[in-house]
Design a protein around this motif. Structure first.
Motif, PDB file in Angstrom:
ATOM      1  N   GLN A   4     -11.001  -7.696 -57.556  1.00  0.00           N
ATOM      2  CA  GLN A   4     -12.674  -7.395 -57.206  1.00  0.00           C
ATOM      3  C   GLN A   4     -13.248  -7.897 -55.987  1.00  0.00           C
ATOM      4  O   GLN A   4     -13.769  -9.269 -56.323  1.00  0.00           O
ATOM      5  N   ASP A  85     -18.352  -8.460 -57.522  1.00  0.00           N
ATOM      6  CA  ASP A  85     -19.310  -6.844 -57.281  1.00  0.00           C
ATOM      7  C   ASP A  85     -20.600  -7.198 -57.008  1.00  0.00           C
ATOM      8  O   ASP A  85     -21.429  -6.343 -57.543  1.00  0.00           O
ATOM      9  N   GLU A 110     -13.990  -1.323 -50.949  1.00  0.00           N
ATOM     10  CA  GLU A 110     -13.984  -2.549 -52.091  1.00  0.00           C
ATOM     11  C   GLU A 110     -12.877  -3.293 -51.934  1.00  0.00           C
ATOM     12  O   GLU A 110     -11.717  -2.681 -50.787  1.00  0.00           O
ATOM     13  N   VAL A 113      -8.390  -3.072 -54.729  1.00  0.00           N
ATOM     14  CA  VAL A 113      -8.417  -1.784 -55.468  1.00  0.00           C
ATOM     15  C   VAL A 113      -6.881  -1.544 -54.799  1.00  0.00           C
ATOM     16  O   VAL A 113      -6.172  -1.227 -53.750  1.00  0.00           O
TER      17      VAL A 113
END
Length: 140
Positions: A4, A85, A110, A113
């Motif tokens: 992430q 995040d 992001e 993904v």
């Protein structure tokens, strides 16, 4: 494994040309943005071009922050990528104010993904009234 990250791309227009050519100022600006986000700076390299402009890069424990400037055009491009995040809104605002930008295009996406996504976009304007505060923050 979960991958992430957040990738912010900034196009900063109508910046203070003196800031865009000041390697000491820009290195301090970028370092402060990274450290205020709780990121560890592993290495910093800023290279001045002749007759003007520079490229700077911070290697972060969580990825990187880079800046490229064109003082003659009063333009800077920045790339801020971090794992995790984290909300980078405050750091983006700090960088934009620090360049005395009058208009900025900020793109956010992001990373890690595995399906298509929409890139978020935000236009930011009118930062002149905040210029003094950023200079004071760098001095402290």
């Amino acid at each position: 494994m979960i991958i992430q990250g957040k990738h912010i791309i900034i196009d900063a227009f109508e910046c203070d040309a003196l800031h865009l050519n000041n390697i000491t100022y820009l290195e301090a600006l970028c370092n402060k943005a990274a450290m205020d986000a709780g990121m560890e700076v592993l290495n910093s390299y800023f290279y001045p071009f002749q007759p003007q402009g520079l490229t700077g890069f911070l290697l972060l424990s969580t990825s990187h922050l880079s800046i490229h400037t064109w003082p003659e055009e009063r333009y800077a491009s920045l790339d801020f990528y971090t794992c995790g995040d984290q909300d980078l809104t405050a750091q983006v605002d700090f960088l934009i104010r620090g360049l005395s930008t009058k208009k900025a295009m900020v793109y956010s996406m992001e990373r890690g993904v595995s399906q298509p996504q929409l890139v978020k976009f935000n236009e930011m304007t009118a930062f002149d009234h905040l210029k003094e505060k950023t200079s004071q923050e760098l001095d402290s």
